[in-house]
Design a protein around this motif. Sequence first.
Motif, mmCIF file in Angstrom:
data_model
loop_
_atom_site.group_PDB
_atom_site.id
_atom_site.type_symbol
_atom_site.label_atom_id
_atom_site.label_comp_id
_atom_site.label_asym_id
_atom_site.label_seq_id
_atom_site.Cartn_x
_atom_site.Cartn_y
_atom_site.Cartn_z
ATOM 1 N N ALA B 5 11.703 -28.611 -11.231
ATOM 2 C CA ALA B 5 11.187 -27.434 -11.603
ATOM 3 C C ALA B 5 12.136 -26.869 -12.680
ATOM 4 C CB ALA B 5 10.951 -26.396 -10.477
ATOM 5 N N LEU B 6 13.276 -27.237 -12.404
ATOM 6 C CA LEU B 6 14.454 -26.658 -13.292
ATOM 7 C C LEU B 6 14.487 -27.085 -14.506
ATOM 8 C CD1 LEU B 6 17.531 -26.047 -10.900
ATOM 9 C CD2 LEU B 6 16.370 -24.378 -12.063
ATOM 10 N N ILE B 7 13.884 -28.174 -14.656
ATOM 11 C CA ILE B 7 14.064 -28.939 -15.704
ATOM 12 C C ILE B 7 13.172 -28.607 -17.034
ATOM 13 C CG2 ILE B 7 14.071 -31.739 -16.584
ATOM 14 C CD1 ILE B 7 15.003 -32.114 -13.680
ATOM 15 N N TYR B 8 12.082 -27.921 -16.757
ATOM 16 C CA TYR B 8 11.422 -27.693 -17.944
ATOM 17 C C TYR B 8 11.945 -27.135 -19.087
ATOM 18 C CZ TYR B 8 7.315 -28.584 -14.992
ATOM 19 O OH TYR B 8 6.602 -29.359 -14.080
ATOM 20 N N PRO B 34 10.420 -40.719 -26.889
ATOM 21 C CA PRO B 34 10.108 -40.568 -28.352
ATOM 22 C C PRO B 34 10.244 -39.153 -28.643
ATOM 23 C CG PRO B 34 7.943 -40.971 -26.802
ATOM 24 C CD PRO B 34 9.347 -40.873 -25.877
ATOM 25 N N PRO B 35 10.308 -39.189 -29.995
ATOM 26 C CA PRO B 35 10.918 -37.767 -30.545
ATOM 27 C C PRO B 35 10.106 -36.369 -30.092
ATOM 28 C CG PRO B 35 10.032 -39.142 -32.277
ATOM 29 C CD PRO B 35 9.909 -39.992 -31.299
ATOM 30 N N HIS B 36 8.912 -36.602 -29.536
ATOM 31 C CA HIS B 36 8.168 -35.463 -29.421
ATOM 32 C C HIS B 36 8.473 -34.852 -28.060
ATOM 33 C CE1 HIS B 36 5.504 -38.498 -27.672
ATOM 34 N NE2 HIS B 36 5.237 -37.535 -27.067
ATOM 35 N N TYR B 37 9.595 -35.359 -27.513
ATOM 36 C CA TYR B 37 9.956 -35.000 -26.010
ATOM 37 C C TYR B 37 10.853 -33.889 -26.125
ATOM 38 C CZ TYR B 37 7.955 -38.574 -22.911
ATOM 39 O OH TYR B 37 7.266 -39.119 -22.234
ATOM 40 N N ALA B 38 10.873 -32.779 -25.232
ATOM 41 C CA ALA B 38 11.353 -31.658 -25.794
ATOM 42 C C ALA B 38 12.834 -31.885 -24.786
ATOM 43 C CB ALA B 38 10.804 -30.397 -24.686
ATOM 44 N N SER B 58 4.108 -25.730 -22.063
ATOM 45 C CA SER B 58 3.336 -26.445 -20.613
ATOM 46 C C SER B 58 2.859 -27.788 -20.922
ATOM 47 C CB SER B 58 2.491 -25.298 -20.050
ATOM 48 O OG SER B 58 1.527 -25.161 -21.250
ATOM 49 N N HIS B 59 2.478 -28.225 -22.122
ATOM 50 C CA HIS B 59 1.858 -29.522 -22.314
ATOM 51 C C HIS B 59 2.653 -30.387 -23.166
ATOM 52 C CE1 HIS B 59 -1.988 -28.174 -20.720
ATOM 53 N NE2 HIS B 59 -1.785 -26.907 -21.526
ATOM 54 N N VAL B 60 4.079 -29.733 -23.265
ATOM 55 C CA VAL B 60 4.960 -30.945 -23.888
ATOM 56 C C VAL B 60 5.891 -31.597 -22.961
ATOM 57 C CG1 VAL B 60 7.085 -30.897 -25.326
ATOM 58 C CG2 VAL B 60 5.462 -28.952 -25.782
ATOM 59 N N PRO B 61 5.698 -32.958 -23.174
ATOM 60 C CA PRO B 61 6.577 -33.785 -21.975
ATOM 61 C C PRO B 61 7.983 -33.358 -22.310
ATOM 62 C CG PRO B 61 5.786 -35.009 -24.035
ATOM 63 C CD PRO B 61 5.026 -33.557 -24.195
ATOM 64 N N ILE B 62 8.771 -33.387 -21.123
ATOM 65 C CA ILE B 62 10.138 -32.837 -21.377
ATOM 66 C C ILE B 62 11.061 -34.287 -21.063
ATOM 67 C CG2 ILE B 62 11.742 -31.357 -20.008
ATOM 68 C CD1 ILE B 62 9.449 -29.621 -20.077
ATOM 69 N N LYS B 63 12.293 -34.344 -21.419
ATOM 70 C CA LYS B 63 13.310 -35.145 -21.185
ATOM 71 C C LYS B 63 13.734 -35.093 -19.487
ATOM 72 C CE LYS B 63 14.918 -36.309 -25.702
ATOM 73 N NZ LYS B 63 16.213 -36.218 -26.507
ATOM 74 N N ALA B 64 14.229 -36.062 -18.914
ATOM 75 C CA ALA B 64 14.952 -35.819 -17.742
ATOM 76 C C ALA B 64 16.390 -35.124 -18.070
ATOM 77 C CB ALA B 64 14.948 -36.899 -16.693
ATOM 78 N N ALA B 65 16.666 -34.212 -17.109
ATOM 79 C CA ALA B 65 18.304 -33.897 -17.427
ATOM 80 C C ALA B 65 19.182 -34.876 -17.051
ATOM 81 C CB ALA B 65 18.349 -32.669 -16.613
ATOM 82 N N LEU B 66 20.250 -34.771 -17.721
ATOM 83 C CA LEU B 66 21.198 -35.753 -17.431
ATOM 84 C C LEU B 66 21.926 -35.648 -16.192
ATOM 85 C CD1 LEU B 66 22.962 -35.977 -20.889
ATOM 86 C CD2 LEU B 66 21.583 -37.715 -19.871
ATOM 87 N N ASN B 67 22.478 -36.553 -15.703
ATOM 88 C CA ASN B 67 23.323 -36.539 -14.198
ATOM 89 C C ASN B 67 24.224 -35.352 -14.369
ATOM 90 O OD1 ASN B 67 22.120 -37.986 -12.042
ATOM 91 N ND2 ASN B 67 23.405 -39.559 -12.519
ATOM 92 N N SER B 68 24.870 -35.356 -15.734
ATOM 93 C CA SER B 68 26.353 -34.527 -15.710
ATOM 94 C C SER B 68 25.994 -33.049 -15.877
ATOM 95 C CB SER B 68 27.256 -35.246 -16.816
ATOM 96 O OG SER B 68 26.273 -35.194 -17.810
ATOM 97 N N SER B 69 24.643 -33.050 -16.266
ATOM 98 C CA SER B 69 24.438 -31.303 -16.487
ATOM 99 C C SER B 69 23.748 -30.766 -15.428
ATOM 100 C CB SER B 69 23.190 -31.489 -17.821
ATOM 101 O OG SER B 69 21.984 -32.381 -17.387
ATOM 102 N N SER B 70 24.551 -29.985 -14.803
ATOM 103 C CA SER B 70 24.325 -29.083 -13.901
ATOM 104 C C SER B 70 24.698 -27.718 -14.256
ATOM 105 C CB SER B 70 24.597 -29.554 -12.544
ATOM 106 O OG SER B 70 26.242 -29.055 -12.538
#
Lengths: 401, 229
Positions: B5-8, B34-38, B58-70
């Motif tokens: 939920a935090l990653i949007y 792909p480049p259209h990922y947010a 809400s309809h844009v695919p989103i990259k997973a956050a990095l391990n180091s990014s908190s």
Amino acid sequence: MKMFRKHVGSISRISTQLQRGPPTVGSIAGLSTEAEAAPKQERVDEKITEFRTAITNPGGHSPLQIAKFYTIPAEEKKRIFGGGGLPKQYELQIKTFTEACLMVRSPALELLQYIKQADLSKPVVRYVLYGENGVGKSLTMAHVLHYGALHDFLLVHVPWAPNWMKRPKETANATGQEGFIDLPFDAAAWLVHFKTQNAQLLQKLQLKTSKDYVWSKRESTPTGSLLTELVEHGIARIKYASETIAAVISELKQLSTAGQCKVMVAIDGFNAFFHPETRIFSDNKQRVTPDRITLTQPFLNITNYDWTNGVCILSVDKIAMTEGYMESYMPRYLLGKDGFEHLDPFVPVHVDNYTDKEFTNYISYYVDRFWITKTAPDLEDQLKFMSNKNPYTLMQLVRGL
Amino acid sequence: MLKRALIYGKFRTNGIYGSFENGTRWSRLMSMYPPHYAEPIFKKDSQNMEKYELAKLSHVPIKAALNSSSDTIFNAELKQKMLAYIVKCGNSRLARELLTKTFEQIKRAQIERKHLVKQDNGHAICIDAEKLLIQAIENSRPLLQLSSIKRGGVKYQVPVPLTSKKSYFYAMKWILDAAKEKDRKISLSSKLAWEILDAAHGQGRVIKKKNDLHRLCENNRAYAHYRWS
């Protein structure tokens, strides 16, 4: 002798640093720059009630002052902790914060209460501080030591006993006893420490030796000479420093039993005396055990219960041991069978991590001293979570903020 | 661990990485997305956005956050980047320790300075080491660079503007290089602390290096048109 000068030099350096900053009240007042004189005074008072206490004598500390900071006056700090006693990192903080502040915490208060209520005519009670790494055992001891120094206790203080076992300045074969190892420089440094801590009291009490000490054909200390003379002889003749310590300590035991003085023994890292081995090698290239070091005997002697008019505060520490002997922080484990039997019966005092109130106050102290300049709404929660309220971990975390 | 939920997220425009100044999105050639990922938004305070922005996401695919990014007080974008440049042989624990010690020394030096001048304007002195680091990097960012371009058989040193990403890279690299040029007995942390303090106050070797480069670019301004002709 060179080491020695270094030692003395470091003392003087600390003192000059301390002299630079005036004690608490003044320095707080100085920091609020924009205010005028009258509101400044108000602010100081406010701050004192918040997380500071104006009572600088540990004798006056009660549970009311718990989790509050008190300032050790620069003069007293120099006298008591000039030769060690405060951890190195804490000394650094003191220098940066321009004041020597200690937090009043419950283990120290518990100890102080025991000491105040103790019947000194009974055999000495041994108090053993124990706890995890970095919970503040040494600082608790420092707090009690400050009390002792202000209440006419002669201090027999070993700032960190493992130093002798782990990194001695120099080793030599003992002259008196066959197969024993002398640490002449460390012994002399301890004598200097003893002398600076107790100079005033020794001057006042005029304690005398009870027997002749013959060091060599030409040197001897006759009966009835002052204890300071004995100490000074040990400092001047480093070769005999270890024997002098043994003499001083046995004299102190006799004198205090006779009621001429009160003695407070404080040994940090006491379990080092019972470590299975040291880092010192004997002539036949074998590791020496701590009981083969001449310095061990007097300090084991004074932690015995065969004398009165004194208190023993000892701490057992995991880091006083070496790798492989650090599984638990419990006194029985750290002291081993011999050590435990030597101390038995003792009063264990557990030192624990900060409580919530102490933690909050520490954070406000750091903010007050500009050590934390970040302002995040959940800063305290994050630090609490990261450090598990462990004092040392908190210190390490906050330094990079 | 961060919850999903935090990653949007949304397209980042304020960060130093992720987009060029002209608005085209920059992505790695071998990126797994792909480049259209947010980009993910992992910072709590940047998650409070308008409804229409959220609707857009809400309809844009989103990259997973990095391990180091908190989202902690210990992390900051530039600080993390600096950390990555300090790392040698993957020993990031050592790098973190070095940077922590650097910050400690900066703080000690600044607090000492503050106590020295407390009578008049002690409050003007910044103690926040992270702010000082950012200030130092901003101060030592170059605008132009010389690149050699061959025209008519002759190589010309042509002043070329730098992208913001590159300029940040040079700033941090120069600071680190200056810190590494030291006596063997001095630790990197203390030298780095002094370099950062110097650069943050607009002086020192890094700033001089930047100014020298700018001066060279200024001298070669006559060749500027070789960039495109």
